[in-house]
Design an enzyme around this catalytic site. Structure first.
Site, PDB file in Angstrom:
ATOM      1  N   GLU A 148      -5.006   3.972  -5.924  1.00  0.00           N
ATOM      2  CA  GLU A 148      -5.170   4.666  -7.210  1.00  0.00           C
ATOM      3  C   GLU A 148      -5.484   6.142  -7.017  1.00  0.00           C
ATOM      4  OE1 GLU A 148      -4.087   3.154  -9.643  1.00  0.00           O
ATOM      5  OE2 GLU A 148      -4.246   1.096  -8.942  1.00  0.00           O
ATOM      6  N   HIS A 151      -2.316   7.906  -6.573  1.00  0.00           N
ATOM      7  CA  HIS A 151      -1.690   8.272  -7.859  1.00  0.00           C
ATOM      8  C   HIS A 151      -2.363   9.508  -8.461  1.00  0.00           C
ATOM      9  CE1 HIS A 151       0.962   4.863  -8.253  1.00  0.00           C
ATOM     10  NE2 HIS A 151       0.025   3.972  -8.457  1.00  0.00           N
TER      11      HIS A 151
HETATM   12  N1  ARG Z   1      -1.084  -2.594  -9.279  1.00  0.00           N
HETATM   13  C1  ARG Z   1      -1.984  -1.494  -9.186  1.00  0.00           C
HETATM   14  C2  ARG Z   1      -1.244  -0.177  -9.401  1.00  0.00           C
HETATM   15  O1  ARG Z   1      -0.032  -0.137  -9.438  1.00  0.00           O
HETATM   16  C3  ARG Z   1      -2.814  -1.523  -7.909  1.00  0.00           C
HETATM   17  C4  ARG Z   1      -2.213  -2.071  -6.671  1.00  0.00           C
HETATM   18  C5  ARG Z   1      -3.259  -2.123  -5.572  1.00  0.00           C
HETATM   19  N2  ARG Z   1      -2.831  -2.862  -4.392  1.00  0.00           N
HETATM   20  C6  ARG Z   1      -3.688  -3.322  -3.435  1.00  0.00           C
HETATM   21  N3  ARG Z   1      -3.259  -3.927  -2.370  1.00  0.00           N
HETATM   22  N4  ARG Z   1      -4.979  -3.161  -3.571  1.00  0.00           N
HETATM   23  O2  ARG Z   1      -1.815   0.884  -9.577  1.00  0.00           O
HETATM   24 ZN    ZN Z   2       0.155   1.918  -8.405  1.00  0.00          ZN
END
Ligand code: ARG
Ligand code: ZN
Ligand code: CA
Length: 233
Positions: A148, A151
């Site tokens: 996150e 992002h």
């Molecule tokens: N699905 C979420 C996103 O797209 C988080 C994915 C986190 N993956 C992990 N292996 N912790 O932002």
């Molecule tokens: Zn993501």
């Protein structure tokens, strides 16, 4: 260059029961995971296969905890429409990364706002059980935060959220036709190239993601440059 960039972090722990009220030790452990992953100091970096080891990057970004704020609230699930941010607004988001830790609901591990959005909703929301030692196995080693914050620092998903030709705007991450889950075997080939399934911006298990690429490092660091969207950090 900019050298090592440090980002001060405010944590907002919003809980309706004792389990959601994550401990200071868990927050400290989460900070360690962020610092290790963004500095290529994670103890699983040696798992990067030779095909990608030359472009596994030390992002030269660090994080310090500037404060943890705890809020008891009877809300059971906060969803992904920023209700938790309205209830507990970000503190000086122009100079701090705000992270809300709460029960999101709907099986969501976390969500983030890209650079350039509204300051009133800027930051990252994490599922409380995704922190290190939480109950969201195999997503309980703190790498939801790494993903996150990626992002938040302008990174797209590794597959570009589309088919082979859809780009993540990073040249050294091979194109793919969709997310990888679980713990893919190597090599996993899509779009006629080996997927970088071990990248933090794929959807694999926490213990199967362990690198950012040099191209991702450049894309993240560009937003701190003069005129960049997170220059004020
Ligand atoms: N699905 C979420 C996103 O797209 C988080 C994915 C986190 N993956 C992990 N292996 N912790 O932002
Ligand atoms: Zn993501
Ligand atoms: Ca790419």
């Amino acid at each position: 260059g900019l050298g090592v960039i440090n980002i001060p972090v405010y944590f907002h722990v919003v809980y309706s029961n004792a389990e959601e009220n994550v401990s200071d030790a868990q927050i400290t452990a989460q900070m360690s995971v962020l610092n290790e992953d963004f500095r290529k100091a994670n103890n699983d970096i040696n798992k990067v296969p030779a095909e990608f080891s030359g472009i596994a990057a030390d992002s030269e970004i660090t994080f310090t905890n500037a404060g943890t704020f705890r809020h008891s609230n009877s809300t059971g699930e906060w969803g992904t429409r920023d209700a938790v941010k309205s209830a507990y607004p970000p503190i000086t988001p122009s100079t701090h990364l705000n992270i809300w830790v709460c029960n999101i609901g709907g099986g969501i591990l976390g969500y983030a706002q890209f650079p350039g959005g509204s300051s009133s909703t800027d930051g990252v929301v994490l599922l409380y059980s995704s922190l290190p030692g939480g109950s969201a196995a195999p997503y309980n080693e703190g790498r939801t935060a790494t993903h996150e914050v990626g992002h938040y620092l302008n990174l797209r998903h590794i597959w570009g959220d589309g088919r082979c030709r859809q780009d993540d705007f990073v040249a050294d991450t091979p194109s793919s036709d969709g997310p990888n889950y679980g713990c893919p075997s190597f090599p996993t080939v899509n779009c006629k190239s080996t997927d970088m399934t071990m990248n933090y911006m794929d959807y694999t298990n926490d213990d199967c993601m362990y690198m950012f690429s040099e191209g991702q490092k450049s894309r993240m660091r560009a937003i701190f440059a003069s005129g960049g969207a997170r220059e004020s950090l």
